[in-house]
Structure formats: C-alpha cells, structure tokens
Design a protein around this motif. Structure first.
Motif, PDB file in Angstrom:
ATOM      1  N   ASN A  74       0.787  -1.236   0.000  1.00 10.50           N
ATOM      2  CA  ASN A  74       0.000   0.000   0.000  1.00 10.50           C
ATOM      3  C   ASN A  74       0.814   1.279   0.000  1.00 10.50           C
ATOM      4  OD1 ASN A  74      -2.453  -1.451   0.157  1.00 10.50           O
ATOM      5  ND2 ASN A  74      -2.269  -1.615   2.378  1.00 10.50           N
ATOM      6  N   ASP A  75       1.920   1.292   0.684  1.00 12.76           N
ATOM      7  CA  ASP A  75       2.616   2.548   0.918  1.00 12.76           C
ATOM      8  C   ASP A  75       4.127   2.311   0.913  1.00 12.76           C
ATOM      9  OD1 ASP A  75       3.142   5.177   1.546  1.00 12.76           O
ATOM     10  OD2 ASP A  75       2.659   4.983   3.682  1.00 12.76           O
ATOM     11  N   PRO A  76       4.841   2.909  -0.067  1.00 11.88           N
ATOM     12  CA  PRO A  76       4.342   3.833  -1.099  1.00 11.88           C
ATOM     13  C   PRO A  76       3.730   3.080  -2.276  1.00 11.88           C
ATOM     14  CG  PRO A  76       6.693   3.549  -1.342  1.00 11.88           C
ATOM     15  CD  PRO A  76       6.309   2.777  -0.112  1.00 11.88           C
ATOM     16  N   MET A  77       3.125   3.873  -3.198  1.00 11.59           N
ATOM     17  CA  MET A  77       2.604   3.341  -4.450  1.00 11.59           C
ATOM     18  C   MET A  77       3.394   3.945  -5.606  1.00 11.59           C
ATOM     19  SD  MET A  77       0.084   1.216  -3.780  1.00 11.59           S
ATOM     20  CE  MET A  77      -1.176   1.139  -5.047  1.00 11.59           C
ATOM     21  N   ALA A  78       3.418   3.227  -6.717  1.00 16.04           N
ATOM     22  CA  ALA A  78       4.117   3.714  -7.908  1.00 16.04           C
ATOM     23  C   ALA A  78       3.101   4.165  -8.952  1.00 16.04           C
ATOM     24  CB  ALA A  78       5.008   2.619  -8.489  1.00 16.04           C
ATOM     25  N   VAL A  79       3.508   5.133  -9.750  1.00 12.82           N
ATOM     26  CA  VAL A  79       2.706   5.588 -10.889  1.00 12.82           C
ATOM     27  C   VAL A  79       3.548   5.384 -12.142  1.00 12.82           C
ATOM     28  CG1 VAL A  79       1.624   7.570 -12.011  1.00 12.82           C
ATOM     29  CG2 VAL A  79       1.354   7.235  -9.552  1.00 12.82           C
ATOM     30  N   ASN A  80       3.094   4.529 -13.031  1.00 18.83           N
ATOM     31  CA  ASN A  80       3.808   4.237 -14.275  1.00 18.83           C
ATOM     32  C   ASN A  80       3.218   5.051 -15.418  1.00 18.83           C
ATOM     33  OD1 ASN A  80       5.319   2.383 -12.879  1.00 18.83           O
ATOM     34  ND2 ASN A  80       4.316   0.582 -13.720  1.00 18.83           N
ATOM     35  N   PHE A  81       4.098   5.642 -16.240  1.00 19.72           N
ATOM     36  CA  PHE A  81       3.632   6.369 -17.414  1.00 19.72           C
ATOM     37  C   PHE A  81       4.611   6.172 -18.551  1.00 19.72           C
ATOM     38  CE2 PHE A  81       6.437   9.171 -15.181  1.00 19.72           C
ATOM     39  CZ  PHE A  81       6.988  10.055 -16.077  1.00 19.72           C
ATOM     40  N   VAL A  82       4.218   6.605 -19.744  1.00 20.26           N
ATOM     41  CA  VAL A  82       4.978   6.354 -20.964  1.00 20.26           C
ATOM     42  C   VAL A  82       5.303   7.685 -21.632  1.00 20.26           C
ATOM     43  CG1 VAL A  82       4.927   5.278 -23.248  1.00 20.26           C
ATOM     44  CG2 VAL A  82       3.908   4.108 -21.292  1.00 20.26           C
ATOM     45  N   ILE A  83       6.540   7.814 -22.136  1.00 24.81           N
ATOM     46  CA  ILE A  83       6.924   9.007 -22.885  1.00 24.81           C
ATOM     47  C   ILE A  83       7.489   8.596 -24.237  1.00 24.81           C
ATOM     48  CG2 ILE A  83       7.423  10.350 -20.807  1.00 24.81           C
ATOM     49  CD1 ILE A  83      10.433   9.891 -21.436  1.00 24.81           C
ATOM     50  N   ASN A  84       7.480   9.537 -25.167  1.00 28.78           N
ATOM     51  CA  ASN A  84       8.123   9.331 -26.453  1.00 28.78           C
ATOM     52  C   ASN A  84       9.631   9.426 -26.271  1.00 28.78           C
ATOM     53  OD1 ASN A  84       9.285  10.374 -29.194  1.00 28.78           O
ATOM     54  ND2 ASN A  84       7.240   9.614 -29.691  1.00 28.78           N
ATOM     55  N   GLU A  85      10.374   8.702 -27.082  1.00 25.31           N
ATOM     56  CA  GLU A  85      11.831   8.693 -26.926  1.00 25.31           C
ATOM     57  C   GLU A  85      12.446  10.082 -27.097  1.00 25.31           C
ATOM     58  OE1 GLU A  85      13.978   6.546 -30.001  1.00 25.31           O
ATOM     59  OE2 GLU A  85      12.177   6.523 -31.235  1.00 25.31           O
ATOM     60  N   LYS A  86      11.750  11.007 -27.778  1.00 20.57           N
ATOM     61  CA  LYS A  86      12.277  12.370 -27.919  1.00 20.57           C
ATOM     62  C   LYS A  86      12.370  13.089 -26.578  1.00 20.57           C
ATOM     63  CE  LYS A  86      10.488  12.988 -32.638  1.00 20.57           C
ATOM     64  NZ  LYS A  86       9.571  13.778 -33.501  1.00 20.57           N
ATOM     65  N   GLU A  87      11.562  12.641 -25.587  1.00 25.88           N
ATOM     66  CA  GLU A  87      11.549  13.290 -24.278  1.00 25.88           C
ATOM     67  C   GLU A  87      12.552  12.685 -23.305  1.00 25.88           C
ATOM     68  OE1 GLU A  87       7.544  14.885 -22.889  1.00 25.88           O
ATOM     69  OE2 GLU A  87       6.966  13.046 -23.931  1.00 25.88           O
ATOM     70  N   ILE A  88      13.246  11.644 -23.717  1.00 24.14           N
ATOM     71  CA  ILE A  88      14.165  10.965 -22.806  1.00 24.14           C
ATOM     72  C   ILE A  88      15.236  11.908 -22.248  1.00 24.14           C
ATOM     73  CG2 ILE A  88      15.939   9.164 -22.664  1.00 24.14           C
ATOM     74  CD1 ILE A  88      14.224   7.437 -24.449  1.00 24.14           C
ATOM     75  N   PRO A  89      15.889  12.752 -23.063  1.00 20.19           N
ATOM     76  CA  PRO A  89      16.905  13.651 -22.483  1.00 20.19           C
ATOM     77  C   PRO A  89      16.358  14.527 -21.366  1.00 20.19           C
ATOM     78  CG  PRO A  89      17.104  13.608 -24.872  1.00 20.19           C
ATOM     79  CD  PRO A  89      15.848  12.856 -24.533  1.00 20.19           C
ATOM     80  N   ARG A  90      15.147  15.035 -21.542  1.00 16.26           N
ATOM     81  CA  ARG A  90      14.542  15.877 -20.503  1.00 16.26           C
ATOM     82  C   ARG A  90      14.400  15.110 -19.195  1.00 16.26           C
ATOM     83  NH1 ARG A  90       8.134  17.450 -20.350  1.00 16.26           N
ATOM     84  NH2 ARG A  90       8.107  18.349 -18.245  1.00 16.26           N
ATOM     85  N   PHE A  91      13.856  13.881 -19.271  1.00 16.16           N
ATOM     86  CA  PHE A  91      13.618  13.126 -18.048  1.00 16.16           C
ATOM     87  C   PHE A  91      14.909  12.546 -17.475  1.00 16.16           C
ATOM     88  CE2 PHE A  91       9.307  13.478 -19.556  1.00 16.16           C
ATOM     89  CZ  PHE A  91       8.582  13.587 -18.387  1.00 16.16           C
ATOM     90  N   ASN A  92      15.894  12.306 -18.299  1.00 13.51           N
ATOM     91  CA  ASN A  92      17.210  11.919 -17.770  1.00 13.51           C
ATOM     92  C   ASN A  92      17.784  13.018 -16.890  1.00 13.51           C
ATOM     93  OD1 ASN A  92      17.964   9.267 -18.421  1.00 13.51           O
ATOM     94  ND2 ASN A  92      18.441   9.815 -20.535  1.00 13.51           N
ATOM     95  N   LYS A  93      17.646  14.264 -17.339  1.00 18.66           N
ATOM     96  CA  LYS A  93      18.131  15.393 -16.539  1.00 18.66           C
ATOM     97  C   LYS A  93      17.369  15.487 -15.225  1.00 18.66           C
ATOM     98  CE  LYS A  93      19.590  18.163 -20.527  1.00 18.66           C
ATOM     99  NZ  LYS A  93      19.338  19.407 -21.307  1.00 18.66           N
ATOM    100  N   LEU A  94      16.048  15.261 -15.277  1.00 14.88           N
ATOM    101  CA  LEU A  94      15.254  15.320 -14.047  1.00 14.88           C
ATOM    102  C   LEU A  94      15.659  14.215 -13.083  1.00 14.88           C
ATOM    103  CD1 LEU A  94      11.659  16.030 -15.454  1.00 14.88           C
ATOM    104  CD2 LEU A  94      13.240  17.648 -14.394  1.00 14.88           C
ATOM    105  N   LEU A  95      15.958  13.030 -13.607  1.00 14.97           N
ATOM    106  CA  LEU A  95      16.323  11.906 -12.745  1.00 14.97           C
ATOM    107  C   LEU A  95      17.659  12.148 -12.052  1.00 14.97           C
ATOM    108  CD1 LEU A  95      15.463   9.056 -11.827  1.00 14.97           C
ATOM    109  CD2 LEU A  95      16.735   8.143 -13.772  1.00 14.97           C
TER     110      LEU A  95
END
Length: 371
Positions: free
Chosen positions: A204-225
């Motif tokens: 129950n705690d914590p929970m995960a939220v899974n989502f999908v992005i286009n490969e063009k957005e990978i650099p943006r989310f790599n920086k966030l990670l």
C-alpha cells in the motif's frame, strides 16, 4: 499635316480611356479588407505542466496460490483486509501433513540410533584390529555398515525436511505488509499445487505511478532523474474528477530500453500513500512541471493556425496589413497557450477571421481588441 495631328489626338484619347477602364476593373477586382478581431500578446506569470496518462501500481504484488493439495479448512482474513508480514491468510487441511512429519521424525530418530550403534561397533573393531584380534574383512564390513547407516540418516533427514516443508505450506502467510483482495475460494474448497488462485496481496505505501513518454523526451527526463535540486511540486497526480492528490511524488525509474515498435519508454514515480487514497489499477494523470514557469508570453489558443506541422499567428503591421509569424507553443491553459518563441509580447495578433487571411492581406477590425 492637320490630319496627322487629328490621328495622334484620337489615339491619345483612346489610350487614356483604356487605362482608366483597366484601373477601374482592377479596383473592382481587389478584395475588400477582411473583418477580423484582434488582441495583444501579453506576458503572464504561469506554472506550466505536462500531463501524462498513468496507472497506479503497487511496488509489491503477489498472487496467493496453494503449493500442496487438500481442502481449505480456515480463512483467517476478510476481503480487502490490511495485513502484516507473516500474518496467517489461509489454512489447508494439515492432518495428513502433520502425520507425515511425525513419521519422518521417527525415521530420523531410528536412523540416528542405528548409526550410533554401528559406530560403536566400528570403534570396537578398530581397537581389536590394532591388536590383530580380528580379521581385516570384519573391520571393512563394519566400516561399510557405518557408511550405509550415515546414508540412511541423510535420507531420513531429507524426507523429514520435505514433510516439514509441506506441513509449513499448509498455512499460507503474508510475505509483506499490504491489502488482500476478494477471496477467490471459500471454506471446504479443494485445492492443488498452483490451483486455484486464492487471493492477491498488494503493498500500500508507497505506491508507484507508471507512465509512458516518447523517446524524444528521454533527455529531458534523464536530466530530471539526475538533478539534485528539483522543485518539490515537480510531480503531482490529478484524479479523474479533476482533484489533485495532496502529496508530491519522487521520480525513481526510467526503463532499460525503448520499445522497438512503439518508440516509447516506461517511467515510474513513487508517491507516499499514508491514507490509502491511491489504489492499485487506478487511471490518473501525472502532472510534470515543464519549462513554462514565471513570466511567459500568452495568447488565445484559437489565434493559432497549423500548416505542415508548423504553428503560426497573424501579426497586424503597418497600414492594417497582416504578416504570418511561426511560433513555438508551450503549455495550454484553458483557452490560452504559452508561446515559447516567435513573439516578444505586445504584438497585435488576429484572433477571429483567420480563415479569410493570407500573407499581406488588408484587414479591418470589428469592435475593440480582445484582451
């Protein structure tokens, strides 16, 4: 001479008359100024987010299935109950497995006693052999009996271990803290190894939220990670009724590979769930802060046109003529949109009547400019 002058005079009159007629025709063919509505591109303080359809999933989830045969004799939990690690869930008739365990324990005890007796005989034979009081063949036979007794004890212990395992499988317990679903069996149901599914347990705690992005957005989310200093509200959840989950999430995972067919990749954000508001399988929108933060140029979304994958607006210039301007769009806020590039703010743009315009067209505005 006089006739030549007369001819020239009439020719001149004909030329003037023809020119005037052409000018009048051209004036008649020129389209009238298009009636449009205009507004100003303004700067506003905004907080832009991108939304991604997402699914709530538990970090741990397991199917509760039997590993032995028998009848369900006890169900210790109610449907939907929260349980702790090690808590009893189901019991399968234990009588047969308890008897088998006792039998194997007796076999072990018998094998241990037999080994002890044979080892004593072997030790006595070795002392006699040192005094040359017995034949070597007798000593060898005694040694062989010791080895056989040891093997029998090992076999008995293995049988006892197997019986003990089956006996322990007769009571199914929770492997971690979580919530059980609706029971798929009732008291007296007959089960066998792997069948049927008894229940499902989810953390129950914590929970995960899974989502999908286009490969063009990978650099943006790599920086966030990899970033150490991200805004606290970088990841939020919007429920299907439009309400916002009050606790922010933590970006934890980018999947190992991009899908070859889809060109997308899976990501995961973890959210604390102290009040169990997030339920496994829920469909939500994950809101992610983007670059549209602070003072941004904002225009009505209906003032934007699209051609060949490019977005543009009509800017009103000198002498009430319009010019096409390519723009890069950002976050949409209701009926407005952020312009990331192409406008500086303060430009007069056409909002209504766009379909009647072309590059350099004359316009006339109807009413006061929209704000």
């Amino acid at each position: 001479m006089r006739s030549s002058i007369t001819i020239i005079f009439y020719a001149a009159l004909l030329f003037v008359a023809t020119s005037c007629g052409q000018n009048q025709q051209a004036a008649q063919q020129a389209p009238p100024p298009a009636l449009v509505t205009v507004t100003k591109a303004v700067k506003k303080s905004v907080t832009g987010t991108d939304e991604y359809p997402s699914t709530v999933v538990p970090l741990n989830e397991v199917e509760i299935r039997p590993q032995i045969s028998g009848y369900i004799t006890n169900i210790y939990v109610k449907d939907g109950q929260q349980v702790k690690r090690g808590q009893k869930l189901y019991e399968i008739d234990r009588s047969k497995y308890a008897a088998s365990l006792q039998q194997t324990k007796a076999l072990v005890q018998s094998a241990e006693a037999n080994l002890a007796r044979i080892e004593k005989d072997y030790e006595r034979y070795k002392r006699l052999d040192e005094e040359d009081a017995i034949a070597k063949q007798t000593l060898d036979a005694a040694h062989t009996e010791v080895l056989n007794a040891q093997a029998q004890l090992t076999s008995a212990k293995a049988q006892m271990e197997s019986a003990s395992t089956d006996y322990s499988y007769s009571v199914l317990t929770a492997p971690f803290d979580g919530t059980v679903g609706i029971s798929q069996v009732r008291l007296g149901a007959q089960v066998s190894p792997g069948q049927p599914l008894l229940n499902t347990l989810s953390s129950n705690d914590p929970m995960a939220v899974n989502f999908v992005i286009n490969e063009k957005e990978i650099p943006r989310f790599n920086k966030l990670l990899r970033a150490e200093n991200n805004p606290d509200s970088l990841f939020r959840i919007k429920f299907s009724d439009g309400s916002i989950y009050p606790i922010n999430g933590t970006f934890t995972t980018i999947d190992r590979a991009v899908g070859r067919q889809s060109g997308t990749i899976n990501l995961r954000v973890n959210f604390p769930n102290p009040d169990a508001e997030l339920i496994a399988g829920m469909t939500v929108n994950l809101m992610v802060l983007n670059q549209d933060i602070g003072e941004q140029v904002v225009i009505p979304y209906k003032s934007v046109s699209e051609q060949m994958g490019e977005y543009f607006v009509y800017i009103v210039g000198a002498e009430e003529t319009v010019t096409q301007k390519v723009v890069e769009l950002g976050t949409v806020f209701g009926n407005q949109v952020v312009v990331r590039s192409g406008l500086q703010g303060g430009e007069t743009i056409v909002v209504e009547g766009i379909q009647k315009l072309r590059e350099g067209a004359k316009i006339t505005t109807g009413g006061a400019p929209q704000q």
